[in-house]
Design a protein around this motif. Structure first.
Motif, PDB file in Angstrom:
ATOM      1  N   PHE A 145       6.225   4.676 -11.316  1.00  0.00           N
ATOM      2  CA  PHE A 145       5.115   5.603 -11.074  1.00  0.00           C
ATOM      3  C   PHE A 145       5.129   6.663 -12.165  1.00  0.00           C
ATOM      4  O   PHE A 145       6.132   7.366 -12.325  1.00  0.00           O
ATOM      5  N   THR A 146       4.020   6.790 -12.917  1.00  0.00           N
ATOM      6  CA  THR A 146       3.960   7.777 -13.996  1.00  0.00           C
ATOM      7  C   THR A 146       2.618   8.495 -14.009  1.00  0.00           C
ATOM      8  O   THR A 146       1.581   7.899 -13.713  1.00  0.00           O
ATOM      9  N   ARG A 147       2.681   9.770 -14.363  1.00  0.00           N
ATOM     10  CA  ARG A 147       1.464  10.587 -14.540  1.00  0.00           C
ATOM     11  C   ARG A 147       1.818  11.740 -15.451  1.00  0.00           C
ATOM     12  O   ARG A 147       2.891  12.356 -15.316  1.00  0.00           O
ATOM     13  N   LEU A 148       0.925  12.033 -16.382  1.00  0.00           N
ATOM     14  CA  LEU A 148       1.106  13.149 -17.288  1.00  0.00           C
ATOM     15  C   LEU A 148       1.334  14.425 -16.484  1.00  0.00           C
ATOM     16  O   LEU A 148       0.685  14.642 -15.470  1.00  0.00           O
ATOM     17  N   SER A 149       2.266  15.236 -16.904  1.00  0.00           N
ATOM     18  CA  SER A 149       2.643  16.499 -16.258  1.00  0.00           C
ATOM     19  C   SER A 149       3.551  16.318 -15.044  1.00  0.00           C
ATOM     20  O   SER A 149       3.904  17.282 -14.390  1.00  0.00           O
ATOM     21  N   TYR A 150       3.892  15.085 -14.717  1.00  0.00           N
ATOM     22  CA  TYR A 150       4.791  14.815 -13.598  1.00  0.00           C
ATOM     23  C   TYR A 150       5.949  13.957 -14.088  1.00  0.00           C
ATOM     24  O   TYR A 150       5.832  13.211 -15.058  1.00  0.00           O
TER      25      TYR A 150
ATOM     26  N   LYS B 289       0.853  -1.188   0.000  1.00  0.00           N
ATOM     27  CA  LYS B 289       0.000   0.000   0.000  1.00  0.00           C
ATOM     28  C   LYS B 289       0.878   1.224   0.000  1.00  0.00           C
ATOM     29  O   LYS B 289       1.989   1.204   0.525  1.00  0.00           O
ATOM     30  N   GLY B 290       0.365   2.277  -0.582  1.00  0.00           N
ATOM     31  CA  GLY B 290       1.126   3.501  -0.566  1.00  0.00           C
ATOM     32  C   GLY B 290       0.309   4.687  -1.015  1.00  0.00           C
ATOM     33  O   GLY B 290      -0.863   4.571  -1.368  1.00  0.00           O
ATOM     34  N   LYS B 291       0.963   5.838  -0.991  1.00  0.00           N
ATOM     35  CA  LYS B 291       0.333   7.093  -1.393  1.00  0.00           C
ATOM     36  C   LYS B 291       1.317   7.856  -2.263  1.00  0.00           C
ATOM     37  O   LYS B 291       2.510   7.907  -1.966  1.00  0.00           O
ATOM     38  N   VAL B 292       0.788   8.455  -3.323  1.00  0.00           N
ATOM     39  CA  VAL B 292       1.611   9.264  -4.223  1.00  0.00           C
ATOM     40  C   VAL B 292       1.193  10.720  -4.053  1.00  0.00           C
ATOM     41  O   VAL B 292       0.009  11.053  -4.140  1.00  0.00           O
ATOM     42  N   THR B 293       2.188  11.555  -3.781  1.00  0.00           N
ATOM     43  CA  THR B 293       1.944  12.980  -3.575  1.00  0.00           C
ATOM     44  C   THR B 293       2.861  13.799  -4.472  1.00  0.00           C
ATOM     45  O   THR B 293       3.816  13.276  -5.050  1.00  0.00           O
ATOM     46  N   ASP B 294       2.577  15.100  -4.549  1.00  0.00           N
ATOM     47  CA  ASP B 294       3.484  15.998  -5.263  1.00  0.00           C
ATOM     48  C   ASP B 294       4.532  16.509  -4.285  1.00  0.00           C
ATOM     49  O   ASP B 294       4.558  16.118  -3.112  1.00  0.00           O
TER      50      ASP B 294
ATOM     51  N   VAL C  33       5.450   7.660  -2.364  1.00  0.00           N
ATOM     52  CA  VAL C  33       6.318   8.281  -3.371  1.00  0.00           C
ATOM     53  C   VAL C  33       5.867   9.719  -3.604  1.00  0.00           C
ATOM     54  O   VAL C  33       4.672  10.015  -3.596  1.00  0.00           O
ATOM     55  N   ALA C  34       6.838  10.601  -3.828  1.00  0.00           N
ATOM     56  CA  ALA C  34       6.550  11.989  -4.204  1.00  0.00           C
ATOM     57  C   ALA C  34       7.035  12.206  -5.632  1.00  0.00           C
ATOM     58  O   ALA C  34       8.176  11.876  -5.959  1.00  0.00           O
ATOM     59  N   LEU C  35       6.146  12.715  -6.486  1.00  0.00           N
ATOM     60  CA  LEU C  35       6.503  13.034  -7.866  1.00  0.00           C
ATOM     61  C   LEU C  35       6.667  14.541  -8.009  1.00  0.00           C
ATOM     62  O   LEU C  35       5.972  15.310  -7.348  1.00  0.00           O
ATOM     63  N   GLU C  36       7.565  14.931  -8.885  1.00  0.00           N
ATOM     64  CA  GLU C  36       7.772  16.354  -9.135  1.00  0.00           C
ATOM     65  C   GLU C  36       7.014  16.787 -10.376  1.00  0.00           C
ATOM     66  O   GLU C  36       7.035  16.096 -11.398  1.00  0.00           O
ATOM     67  N   LYS C  37       6.358  17.922 -10.267  1.00  0.00           N
ATOM     68  CA  LYS C  37       5.620  18.502 -11.397  1.00  0.00           C
ATOM     69  C   LYS C  37       6.621  18.975 -12.444  1.00  0.00           C
ATOM     70  O   LYS C  37       7.656  19.544 -12.103  1.00  0.00           O
ATOM     71  N   ILE C  38       6.313  18.724 -13.704  1.00  0.00           N
ATOM     72  CA  ILE C  38       7.152  19.206 -14.801  1.00  0.00           C
ATOM     73  C   ILE C  38       6.649  20.581 -15.194  1.00  0.00           C
ATOM     74  O   ILE C  38       5.478  20.765 -15.507  1.00  0.00           O
ATOM     75  N   HIS C  39       7.531  21.560 -15.145  1.00  0.00           N
ATOM     76  CA  HIS C  39       7.176  22.931 -15.496  1.00  0.00           C
ATOM     77  C   HIS C  39       7.773  23.243 -16.859  1.00  0.00           C
ATOM     78  O   HIS C  39       8.994  23.262 -17.012  1.00  0.00           O
ATOM     79  N   ASN C  40       6.910  23.472 -17.838  1.00  0.00           N
ATOM     80  CA  ASN C  40       7.366  23.818 -19.183  1.00  0.00           C
ATOM     81  C   ASN C  40       7.642  25.303 -19.257  1.00  0.00           C
ATOM     82  O   ASN C  40       6.813  26.111 -18.851  1.00  0.00           O
ATOM     83  N   SER C  41       8.793  25.635 -19.779  1.00  0.00           N
ATOM     84  CA  SER C  41       9.073  27.060 -19.971  1.00  0.00           C
ATOM     85  C   SER C  41       8.783  27.401 -21.422  1.00  0.00           C
ATOM     86  O   SER C  41       9.245  26.730 -22.331  1.00  0.00           O
ATOM     87  N   LYS C  42       7.970  28.407 -21.619  1.00  0.00           N
ATOM     88  CA  LYS C  42       7.598  28.832 -22.965  1.00  0.00           C
ATOM     89  C   LYS C  42       8.248  30.175 -23.245  1.00  0.00           C
ATOM     90  O   LYS C  42       8.235  31.068 -22.411  1.00  0.00           O
ATOM     91  N   THR C  43       8.795  30.280 -24.408  1.00  0.00           N
ATOM     92  CA  THR C  43       9.352  31.570 -24.804  1.00  0.00           C
ATOM     93  C   THR C  43       8.315  32.287 -25.649  1.00  0.00           C
ATOM     94  O   THR C  43       7.702  31.705 -26.540  1.00  0.00           O
ATOM     95  N   SER C  44       8.108  33.533 -25.347  1.00  0.00           N
ATOM     96  CA  SER C  44       7.118  34.287 -26.102  1.00  0.00           C
ATOM     97  C   SER C  44       7.767  34.917 -27.332  1.00  0.00           C
ATOM     98  O   SER C  44       8.941  35.279 -27.318  1.00  0.00           O
ATOM     99  N   ARG C  45       7.008  35.008 -28.386  1.00  0.00           N
ATOM    100  CA  ARG C  45       7.485  35.644 -29.624  1.00  0.00           C
ATOM    101  C   ARG C  45       7.082  37.103 -29.634  1.00  0.00           C
ATOM    102  O   ARG C  45       5.974  37.455 -29.265  1.00  0.00           O
ATOM    103  N   ARG C  46       7.979  37.930 -30.100  1.00  0.00           N
ATOM    104  CA  ARG C  46       7.666  39.350 -30.156  1.00  0.00           C
ATOM    105  C   ARG C  46       7.762  39.849 -31.543  1.00  0.00           C
ATOM    106  O   ARG C  46       8.430  39.515 -32.383  1.00  0.00           O
TER     107      ARG C  46
END
Length: 107
Positions: free
Chosen positions: A72-77, A26-31, A94-107
């Motif tokens: 352990f897999t989850r979209l965005s993590y 048994k277990g728990k998955v957190t961020d 288990v603790a999963l880390e959120k994946i942070h996408n960096s977007k570059t803006s066009r000017r």
């Protein structure tokens, strides 16, 4: 008739032996902030065991005692792989880390 009774008794005993050999993991998955993550896929490699976490981030897998690799897999993590020794009353949180996408803006 005697063979049939013997066969039924053998099958019944085999089922009991198999059931006694399994323990619940048994277990728990957190961020990274301790918040539960639902719908995390938990795969036990080299077995047919795959489950998903519930709304509280909890999961249960029934396995014979031994060493296993849990993925352990989850979209965005990020994906996390853990080697664990499974014995009676094994808990694997288990603790999963959120994946942070960096977007570059066009000017």
């Amino acid at each position: 008739m005697k063979k049939l009774v013997s066969l039924i008794a053998f099958c019944f005993c085999s089922v009991l032996l198999f059931a006694q050999g399994n323990v619940d993991v048994k277990g728990k998955v957190t961020d990274e902030n301790g918040k539960a993550i639902a719908n995390v896929e938990v795969v036990v490699k080299n077995t047919t065991q795959t489950v998903k976490t519930n709304d509280q981030g909890e999961y249960t897998v029934s396995l014979p005692e031994g060493k296993y690799v849990f993925k352990f897999t989850r979209l965005s993590y990020g994906t996390k792989t853990v080697l664990a020794q499974v014995v009676s009353n094994t808990e694997l949180d288990v603790a999963l880390e959120k994946i942070h996408n960096s977007k570059t803006s066009r000017r």
